[in-house]
Design a protein around this motif. Structure first.
Motif, PDB file in Angstrom:
ATOM      1  N   UNK A  35    -104.963  42.958 -16.549  1.00 18.15           N
ATOM      2  CA  UNK A  35    -103.534  42.633 -16.677  1.00 18.15           C
ATOM      3  C   UNK A  35    -103.310  41.678 -17.839  1.00 18.15           C
ATOM      4  N   UNK A  36    -104.230  40.726 -18.012  1.00 18.51           N
ATOM      5  CA  UNK A  36    -104.098  39.777 -19.121  1.00 18.51           C
ATOM      6  C   UNK A  36    -104.165  40.498 -20.468  1.00 18.51           C
ATOM      7  N   UNK A  37    -105.082  41.464 -20.565  1.00 22.47           N
ATOM      8  CA  UNK A  37    -105.187  42.241 -21.817  1.00 22.47           C
ATOM      9  C   UNK A  37    -103.887  42.999 -22.077  1.00 22.47           C
ATOM     10  N   UNK A  38    -103.323  43.579 -21.025  1.00 19.20           N
ATOM     11  CA  UNK A  38    -102.061  44.312 -21.167  1.00 19.20           C
ATOM     12  C   UNK A  38    -100.942  43.369 -21.618  1.00 19.20           C
ATOM     13  N   UNK A  39    -100.941  42.153 -21.079  1.00 16.24           N
ATOM     14  CA  UNK A  39     -99.905  41.190 -21.466  1.00 16.24           C
ATOM     15  C   UNK A  39    -100.067  40.761 -22.920  1.00 16.24           C
ATOM     16  N   UNK A  40    -101.316  40.619 -23.357  1.00 16.12           N
ATOM     17  CA  UNK A  40    -101.542  40.252 -24.765  1.00 16.12           C
ATOM     18  C   UNK A  40    -101.016  41.342 -25.685  1.00 16.12           C
ATOM     19  N   UNK A  41    -101.247  42.598 -25.310  1.00 19.49           N
ATOM     20  CA  UNK A  41    -100.704  43.709 -26.107  1.00 19.49           C
ATOM     21  C   UNK A  41     -99.180  43.683 -26.115  1.00 19.49           C
ATOM     22  N   UNK A  42     -98.619  43.337 -24.946  1.00 17.07           N
ATOM     23  CA  UNK A  42     -97.162  43.267 -24.843  1.00 17.07           C
ATOM     24  C   UNK A  42     -96.606  42.146 -25.728  1.00 17.07           C
ATOM     25  N   UNK A  43     -97.329  41.035 -25.781  1.00 15.14           N
ATOM     26  CA  UNK A  43     -96.902  39.924 -26.649  1.00 15.14           C
ATOM     27  C   UNK A  43     -96.831  40.385 -28.101  1.00 15.14           C
ATOM     28  N   UNK A  44     -97.853  41.142 -28.522  1.00  6.26           N
ATOM     29  CA  UNK A  44     -97.869  41.645 -29.897  1.00  6.26           C
ATOM     30  C   UNK A  44     -96.699  42.573 -30.181  1.00  6.26           C
ATOM     31  N   UNK A  45     -96.392  43.446 -29.227  1.00  2.92           N
ATOM     32  CA  UNK A  45     -95.275  44.382 -29.409  1.00  2.92           C
ATOM     33  C   UNK A  45     -93.939  43.641 -29.424  1.00  2.92           C
ATOM     34  N   UNK A  67     -92.157  38.130 -13.851  1.00  2.00           N
ATOM     35  CA  UNK A  67     -92.593  36.776 -14.230  1.00  2.00           C
ATOM     36  C   UNK A  67     -93.636  36.832 -15.340  1.00  2.00           C
ATOM     37  N   UNK A  68     -94.602  37.735 -15.195  1.00  2.00           N
ATOM     38  CA  UNK A  68     -95.668  37.840 -16.203  1.00  2.00           C
ATOM     39  C   UNK A  68     -95.091  38.245 -17.559  1.00  2.00           C
ATOM     40  N   UNK A  69     -94.135  39.168 -17.548  1.00  2.00           N
ATOM     41  CA  UNK A  69     -93.563  39.629 -18.819  1.00  2.00           C
ATOM     42  C   UNK A  69     -92.686  38.554 -19.456  1.00  2.00           C
ATOM     43  N   UNK A  70     -91.944  37.819 -18.630  1.00  2.00           N
ATOM     44  CA  UNK A  70     -91.130  36.727 -19.174  1.00  2.00           C
ATOM     45  C   UNK A  70     -92.027  35.663 -19.805  1.00  2.00           C
ATOM     46  N   UNK A  71     -93.123  35.343 -19.130  1.00  2.00           N
ATOM     47  CA  UNK A  71     -94.063  34.371 -19.700  1.00  2.00           C
ATOM     48  C   UNK A  71     -94.660  34.895 -21.006  1.00  2.00           C
ATOM     49  N   UNK A  72     -94.976  36.197 -20.999  1.00  2.00           N
ATOM     50  CA  UNK A  72     -95.525  36.802 -22.220  1.00  2.00           C
ATOM     51  C   UNK A  72     -94.500  36.787 -23.350  1.00  2.00           C
ATOM     52  N   UNK A  73     -93.217  36.803 -22.993  1.00  2.00           N
ATOM     53  CA  UNK A  73     -92.171  36.851 -24.024  1.00  2.00           C
ATOM     54  C   UNK A  73     -91.814  35.494 -24.601  1.00  2.00           C
ATOM     55  N   UNK A  74     -92.372  34.418 -24.038  1.00  2.00           N
ATOM     56  CA  UNK A  74     -92.001  33.081 -24.511  1.00  2.00           C
ATOM     57  C   UNK A  74     -92.393  32.855 -25.969  1.00  2.00           C
ATOM     58  N   UNK A  75     -93.633  33.253 -26.319  1.00  2.00           N
ATOM     59  CA  UNK A  75     -94.081  32.999 -27.696  1.00  2.00           C
ATOM     60  C   UNK A  75     -93.298  33.831 -28.712  1.00  2.00           C
ATOM     61  N   UNK A  76     -93.158  35.169 -28.480  1.00  2.00           N
ATOM     62  CA  UNK A  76     -92.331  35.926 -29.437  1.00  2.00           C
ATOM     63  C   UNK A  76     -90.913  35.383 -29.547  1.00  2.00           C
ATOM     64  N   UNK A  77     -90.348  34.934 -28.428  1.00  2.00           N
ATOM     65  CA  UNK A  77     -88.994  34.370 -28.466  1.00  2.00           C
ATOM     66  C   UNK A  77     -88.971  33.089 -29.293  1.00  2.00           C
ATOM     67  N   UNK A  78     -89.976  32.245 -29.087  1.00  2.00           N
ATOM     68  CA  UNK A  78     -90.053  30.998 -29.848  1.00  2.00           C
ATOM     69  C   UNK A  78     -90.135  31.283 -31.342  1.00  2.00           C
ATOM     70  N   UNK A  79     -90.945  32.273 -31.715  1.00  2.00           N
ATOM     71  CA  UNK A  79     -91.071  32.616 -33.147  1.00  2.00           C
ATOM     72  C   UNK A  79     -89.754  33.148 -33.687  1.00  2.00           C
TER      73      UNK A  79
END
Length: 436
Positions: A318-328, A411-423
């Motif tokens: 799941x963590x790997x999937x979230x990292x990919x989602x962060x990149x997208x 929750x996991x996706x929102x957390x993953x979206x924090x960094x892209x949102x910050x950028x």
């Protein structure tokens, strides 16, 4: 405002269907795989009797000594001898207590249309039923009077009652077990503790016994054990020799009101072992244990290490999937720099844009979670070919699991979206408008 951000998020996601599909698929796969494994682990590691698990204890007595310890772990046997079990019953140190063992019978129905069949049985004391809070459909369990009288009474499971008496109230009727007649005094309602904590030396998961009879009657009738028997020496032939041997084959549970009572019981158990030492039965210092339900599950390794490793691997996936989602998400949000810069120039503040991006992440998580529920259901069907049937049939989707799956995805996706949102919030309006 949330509905406005939600509609903006949906329109934004529709503008980039490929990236949106990839993000949703990554979340769905990660959540589906994780929740499938987690559901099986949850079934195997759940508290089988949460209302009393801290008040029910298993005493262990080291009747074989240091030479018999498994792999040098200093652990006493996980069952008792008949000598120790009956001594603990006579001492009656707890609110309730029950010695027990697994048995088996050929049941001959009165209805000639039903052929005789084998039933798994449990020989125990009357305290078994109130101590484990077994639900009754008809009648009740037996009392200490029937225990002392070695009465030929029986409690049936719902399944057995349905088979023999078509589900009607059978209290007062008789059944025949191995040629002996037993009077039915109670019928249990559905009772499926998972794991089957009261005896994990044999079948850890699966159906409970089909009939229950008094322990004292079973011993009096020399009904042998169908469960786990362990001997460190030849018990010699004959029932009486077996009863006085050091073979361990009896499970024992005691209900104590508090941890302080458990400590007092542990001290009493050590005094009992010292008494056996003085009598010449033991030649070593007391080495006993008193464990509650959860500690007992851990000591008996009810949840194998393989299951724990599987959960760890699933969450890693799941963590790997979230990292990919962060990149997208990063690619998607930064691709909207022009739009963000223009809105900033027109007066939109960072908080509003931040909220919009977070809502967009949540929508991706919601879509991934809903698809993840379907993948989890598919995965639970698939595990039936991997795990034993008695475990696989317990693992199924329910409302709580569905809600947990969707919530975890969001929750996991929102957390993953924090960094892209910050950028995305770092876009400078003036520079962006000039570059466009």
């Amino acid at each position: 405002m949330f509905s406005y951000y939600f509609s903006l998020a949906v329109r934004s996601l529709k503008r980039n269907p490929v990236i949106t599909a990839l993000m949703v698929a990554a979340i769905a796969l990660g959540i589906g795989a994780t929740m499938t494994v987690f559901t099986v682990f949850h079934v195997m590691s759940g508290d089988p009797i949460p209302s009393k698990s801290s008040r029910l204890f298993v005493p262990q007595i080291d009747n074989w000594g240091p030479k018999s310890h498994r792999d040098g772990d200093n652990e006493p046997a996980d069952q008792l001898t008949y000598t120790d079990a009956t001594a603990l019953m006579r001492a009656h140190q707890g609110v309730r207590q029950a010695a027990m063992y697994a048995a088996g019978f050929s049941l001959t129905p009165e209805n000639k249309d039903i052929k005789p069949f084998f039933v798994e049985a449990r020989a125990t004391y009357g305290d078994f039923f109130p101590m484990f809070e077994t639900p009754f459909l008809f009648g009740q369990g037996w009392s200490s009077t029937e225990d002392e009288a070695k009465a030929a009474v029986v409690v049936l499971s719902k399944k057995t009652n349905d088979k023999l008496f078509a589900g009607i109230n059978s209290v007062g009727k008789s059944i025949n077990l191995d040629g002996r007649d037993y009077r039915v005094i109670g019928v249990l309602d559905t009772w499926e503790p998972a794991p089957r904590f009261y005896d994990v030396t044999g079948k850890t998961f699966g159906d409970t016994e089909e009939v229950f009879i008094p322990f004292t009657h079973a011993i009096d009738q020399q009904i042998g054990s169908h469960g786990n028997n362990s001997c460190n020496d030849d018990p010699k032939a004959g029932w009486e020799n077996y009863l006085v041997s050091e073979c361990v084959w009896i499970q024992f549970w005691i209900e104590l009101p508090s941890a302080a009572d458990a400590a007092r019981y542990s001290a009493w158990l050590d005094n009992y072992a010292r008494e056996q030492q003085r009598l010449g039965r033991f030649t070593w210092q007391p080495n006993n244990r008193v464990r509650d339900v959860q500690a007992w599950m851990v000591a008996e390794k009810v949840v194998p290490n393989d299951a724990k490793v599987s959960v760890l691997l699933a969450f890693s996936f799941l963590l790997v999937c979230l990292i990919n989602t962060i990149g997208l998400m990063l690619a998607k949000f930064l691709g909207r720099s022009g739009e963000i810069g223009l809105r900033r120039a027109l007066g939109a503040n960072k908080a509003a844009l931040f909220a919009q991006c977070i809502v967009e992440s949540g929508v991706v998580g919601l879509a991934g979670g809903l698809i993840g529920v379907a993948l989890t259901a598919l995965g639970l069907v698939g595990i039936r070919g991997i795990f034993p049937e008695d475990i696989a049939h317990l693992a199924h989707l329910n409302v709580a699991l569905i809600l947990l799956t969707v919530a975890l995805a969001v929750v996991a996706t929102v957390l993953a979206g924090l960094y892209p949102t910050f950028r995305a919030m770092q876009v400078q309006p003036a520079w962006q408008l000039k570059s466009n």
